[in-house]
Motif scaffolding. Structure first.
Motif, PDB file in Angstrom:
ATOM      1  N   PHE A 182       0.832  -1.206   0.000  1.00  0.00           N
ATOM      2  CA  PHE A 182       0.000   0.000   0.000  1.00  0.00           C
ATOM      3  C   PHE A 182       0.867   1.257   0.000  1.00  0.00           C
ATOM      4  CE2 PHE A 182      -2.497   3.171   2.543  1.00  0.00           C
ATOM      5  CZ  PHE A 182      -3.432   3.448   1.555  1.00  0.00           C
ATOM      6  N   GLU A 183       0.678   2.086  -1.035  1.00  0.00           N
ATOM      7  CA  GLU A 183       1.399   3.341  -1.224  1.00  0.00           C
ATOM      8  C   GLU A 183       2.916   3.170  -1.155  1.00  0.00           C
ATOM      9  OE1 GLU A 183      -0.280   6.326   1.369  1.00  0.00           O
ATOM     10  OE2 GLU A 183      -2.050   6.519   0.080  1.00  0.00           O
ATOM     11  N   PHE A 184       3.377   1.957  -1.432  1.00  0.00           N
ATOM     12  CA  PHE A 184       4.803   1.612  -1.367  1.00  0.00           C
ATOM     13  C   PHE A 184       5.392   1.857   0.027  1.00  0.00           C
ATOM     14  CE2 PHE A 184       4.369   2.732  -5.961  1.00  0.00           C
ATOM     15  CZ  PHE A 184       4.628   1.465  -6.473  1.00  0.00           C
ATOM     16  N   GLU A 185       4.522   1.942   1.036  1.00  0.00           N
ATOM     17  CA  GLU A 185       4.971   2.221   2.398  1.00  0.00           C
ATOM     18  C   GLU A 185       4.690   1.066   3.355  1.00  0.00           C
ATOM     19  OE1 GLU A 185       3.161   5.859   3.578  1.00  0.00           O
ATOM     20  OE2 GLU A 185       4.319   7.098   2.171  1.00  0.00           O
ATOM     21  N   ALA A 186       3.726   0.230   3.055  1.00  0.00           N
ATOM     22  CA  ALA A 186       3.435  -0.918   3.921  1.00  0.00           C
ATOM     23  C   ALA A 186       4.602  -1.899   3.878  1.00  0.00           C
ATOM     24  CB  ALA A 186       2.154  -1.602   3.463  1.00  0.00           C
ATOM     25  N   PRO A 187       4.770  -2.726   4.910  1.00  0.00           N
ATOM     26  CA  PRO A 187       5.840  -3.738   4.879  1.00  0.00           C
ATOM     27  C   PRO A 187       5.711  -4.623   3.648  1.00  0.00           C
ATOM     28  CG  PRO A 187       4.851  -3.600   7.064  1.00  0.00           C
ATOM     29  CD  PRO A 187       4.001  -2.760   6.166  1.00  0.00           C
ATOM     30  N   PHE A 188       6.845  -4.921   3.020  1.00  0.00           N
ATOM     31  CA  PHE A 188       6.816  -5.728   1.796  1.00  0.00           C
ATOM     32  C   PHE A 188       6.151  -7.069   2.043  1.00  0.00           C
ATOM     33  CE2 PHE A 188       8.377  -8.507  -1.522  1.00  0.00           C
ATOM     34  CZ  PHE A 188       8.343  -7.698  -2.643  1.00  0.00           C
ATOM     35  N   ASP A 189       6.405  -7.645   3.232  1.00  0.00           N
ATOM     36  CA  ASP A 189       5.882  -8.982   3.509  1.00  0.00           C
ATOM     37  C   ASP A 189       4.458  -8.970   4.071  1.00  0.00           C
ATOM     38  OD1 ASP A 189       6.421  -8.000   6.015  1.00  0.00           O
ATOM     39  OD2 ASP A 189       7.796  -9.605   6.598  1.00  0.00           O
ATOM     40  N   ALA A 190       3.769  -7.812   3.984  1.00  0.00           N
ATOM     41  CA  ALA A 190       2.341  -7.813   4.317  1.00  0.00           C
ATOM     42  C   ALA A 190       1.541  -8.519   3.224  1.00  0.00           C
ATOM     43  CB  ALA A 190       1.826  -6.389   4.510  1.00  0.00           C
ATOM     44  N   TYR A 191       2.016  -8.463   1.996  1.00  0.00           N
ATOM     45  CA  TYR A 191       1.397  -9.182   0.868  1.00  0.00           C
ATOM     46  C   TYR A 191      -0.129  -9.036   0.890  1.00  0.00           C
ATOM     47  CZ  TYR A 191       5.974 -11.529   0.649  1.00  0.00           C
ATOM     48  OH  TYR A 191       7.318 -11.806   0.560  1.00  0.00           O
ATOM     49  N   GLU A 192      -0.606  -7.792   0.883  1.00  0.00           N
ATOM     50  CA  GLU A 192      -2.024  -7.540   1.136  1.00  0.00           C
ATOM     51  C   GLU A 192      -2.945  -8.254   0.136  1.00  0.00           C
ATOM     52  OE1 GLU A 192      -0.040  -3.403   1.993  1.00  0.00           O
ATOM     53  OE2 GLU A 192       0.397  -5.198   0.794  1.00  0.00           O
ATOM     54  N   TYR A 193      -2.683  -8.091  -1.147  1.00  0.00           N
ATOM     55  CA  TYR A 193      -3.554  -8.699  -2.161  1.00  0.00           C
ATOM     56  C   TYR A 193      -3.501 -10.223  -2.066  1.00  0.00           C
ATOM     57  CZ  TYR A 193      -5.185  -9.952  -6.888  1.00  0.00           C
ATOM     58  OH  TYR A 193      -5.847 -10.517  -7.962  1.00  0.00           O
ATOM     59  N   ALA A 194      -2.312 -10.782  -1.991  1.00  0.00           N
ATOM     60  CA  ALA A 194      -2.167 -12.240  -1.937  1.00  0.00           C
ATOM     61  C   ALA A 194      -2.824 -12.812  -0.685  1.00  0.00           C
ATOM     62  CB  ALA A 194      -0.695 -12.619  -1.985  1.00  0.00           C
ATOM     63  N   ASN A 195      -2.578 -12.200   0.457  1.00  0.00           N
ATOM     64  CA  ASN A 195      -3.139 -12.739   1.696  1.00  0.00           C
ATOM     65  C   ASN A 195      -4.656 -12.633   1.735  1.00  0.00           C
ATOM     66  OD1 ASN A 195      -1.059 -13.846   3.327  1.00  0.00           O
ATOM     67  ND2 ASN A 195      -0.265 -11.794   3.722  1.00  0.00           N
ATOM     68  N   TRP A 196      -5.200 -11.531   1.218  1.00  0.00           N
ATOM     69  CA  TRP A 196      -6.660 -11.388   1.218  1.00  0.00           C
ATOM     70  C   TRP A 196      -7.293 -12.513   0.401  1.00  0.00           C
ATOM     71  CZ3 TRP A 196     -11.013 -11.240  -1.588  1.00  0.00           C
ATOM     72  CH2 TRP A 196     -12.153 -10.714  -1.001  1.00  0.00           C
ATOM     73  N   HIS A 197      -6.752 -12.752  -0.783  1.00  0.00           N
ATOM     74  CA  HIS A 197      -7.362 -13.764  -1.652  1.00  0.00           C
ATOM     75  C   HIS A 197      -7.101 -15.179  -1.151  1.00  0.00           C
ATOM     76  CE1 HIS A 197      -9.181 -11.247  -4.679  1.00  0.00           C
ATOM     77  NE2 HIS A 197      -8.134 -10.451  -4.589  1.00  0.00           N
ATOM     78  N   LEU A 198      -5.973 -15.402  -0.516  1.00  0.00           N
ATOM     79  CA  LEU A 198      -5.727 -16.701   0.088  1.00  0.00           C
ATOM     80  C   LEU A 198      -6.737 -16.970   1.206  1.00  0.00           C
ATOM     81  CD1 LEU A 198      -3.840 -19.173   0.160  1.00  0.00           C
ATOM     82  CD2 LEU A 198      -2.414 -17.916   1.789  1.00  0.00           C
ATOM     83  N   LYS A 199      -6.979 -15.974   2.032  1.00  0.00           N
ATOM     84  CA  LYS A 199      -7.922 -16.108   3.145  1.00  0.00           C
ATOM     85  C   LYS A 199      -9.342 -16.341   2.656  1.00  0.00           C
ATOM     86  CE  LYS A 199      -9.771 -13.526   7.107  1.00  0.00           C
ATOM     87  NZ  LYS A 199      -9.682 -12.245   7.881  1.00  0.00           N
TER      88      LYS A 199
END
Length: 285
Positions: free
Chosen positions: A158-175
């Motif tokens: 997010f905005e190139f500021e979130a931790p790289f390993d938050a993996y927001e898109y990947a984790n949301w869809h995995l969940k």
């Protein structure tokens, strides 16, 4: 699943020309009805992408029944397929005296109806000049399974500021049990993508390996999971103003700690990537 990713070079602010050009690229293949399950097109593929302001994009923004959705309906019916296509979306405000809301969106259209829309959740700096962010990631149950649309910057932190390993898109869809990730892109060619580019035709037919690696890297939680997930990306090529796009539309199967690249287009070529994922999915089960 039989996937088609259309890669083209739109001209900024020329939607009629761009729709006709997409028609021509698809017509070259002489696809039969029922030969494709899912067709994916790039982000804002008919309007062009690099609009500098709300005023600049507004003449090309469309309501939910606009020309882009009508185009998708025609091809969805002709192919008996689902079509995902990107466009600047105009949503009337609920307040009569307020201006409409603009989103960078994709429409997901089935053979008989519009299935849903997805509004880009993570905005790139170009989007921030005019677009409102979508409220969240989302997935869409279809006859093809659960699709997870995404648009370009959604893959990044997010905005190139979130931790790289938050993996927001990947984790949301995995969940949320997404089975096929469908990405509409206007991904930019980085400096590393031009290394060794002598302008030769052969080089233009090669995908940008650094982009493929990065996209797969951003899917790390999905790669580590047991169940296979399809990653299908339609990016654009060409140049708008000072921005060059990297193409490299691709289809991968991710899961079981494996990344299987099933096909990719080059950094400058226009055309359609056709991939059948059945054998690759079966190999991971």
């Amino acid at each position: 699943m039989r996937l088609a990713c259309l890669q083209l070079s739109p001209e900024l602010g020329q939607p009629t020309r761009n729709r006709s050009h997409a028609d021509a690229l698809l017509a070259e293949l002489e696809l039969k009805k029922g030969s494709v399950d899912l067709l994916i097109l790039p982000e804002m593929c008919f309007s062009g992408y690099t609009f500098a302001s709300r005023e600049a994009v507004l003449p090309f923004a469309e309501k939910d029944d606009g020309e882009t959705v009508q185009w998708a309906k025609r091809w969805a019916k002709a192919l008996d397929a689902t079509v995902q296509v990107g466009f600047p979306r105009l949503v009337p405000s609920e307040a009569a005296d307020s201006p409409p809301i603009l989103y960078n969106s994709v429409a997901i259209v089935g053979p008989t109806s519009v299935l849903n829309f997805y509004d880009k959740h993570f905005l790139f700096e170009t989007d921030q000049a005019w677009a409102s962010p979508g409220s969240s990631f989302r997935n869409i149950p279809t006859s093809l399974g659960v699709l997870g649309p995404g648009i370009c910057m959604d893959l990044n932190p997010f905005e190139f500021e979130a931790p790289f390993d938050a993996y927001e898109y990947a984790n949301w869809h995995l969940k949320h049990g997404t089975q096929t990730l469908t990405l509409s892109m206007a991904w930019i060619l980085g400096e590393e993508g031009g290394e060794g580019d002598d302008g030769g035709e052969m080089w233009g037919e090669m995908p940008v390996q650094s982009s493929l690696r990065y996209w797969a890297m951003r899917m790390h939680p999905v790669v580590e999971a047991d169940d296979p997930v399809i990653f299908a990306c339609a990016n654009r090529v060409g140049q708008e103003k000072e921005t060059t796009f990297c193409g490299s539309s691709c289809v991968m199967v991710l899961g079981g700690k494996q990344i299987t690249l099933l096909g990719a287009l080059g950094r400058r070529e226009e055309g359609v990537l056709l991939v059948d994922t059945e054998d690759a999915i079966a190999a991971l089960h």
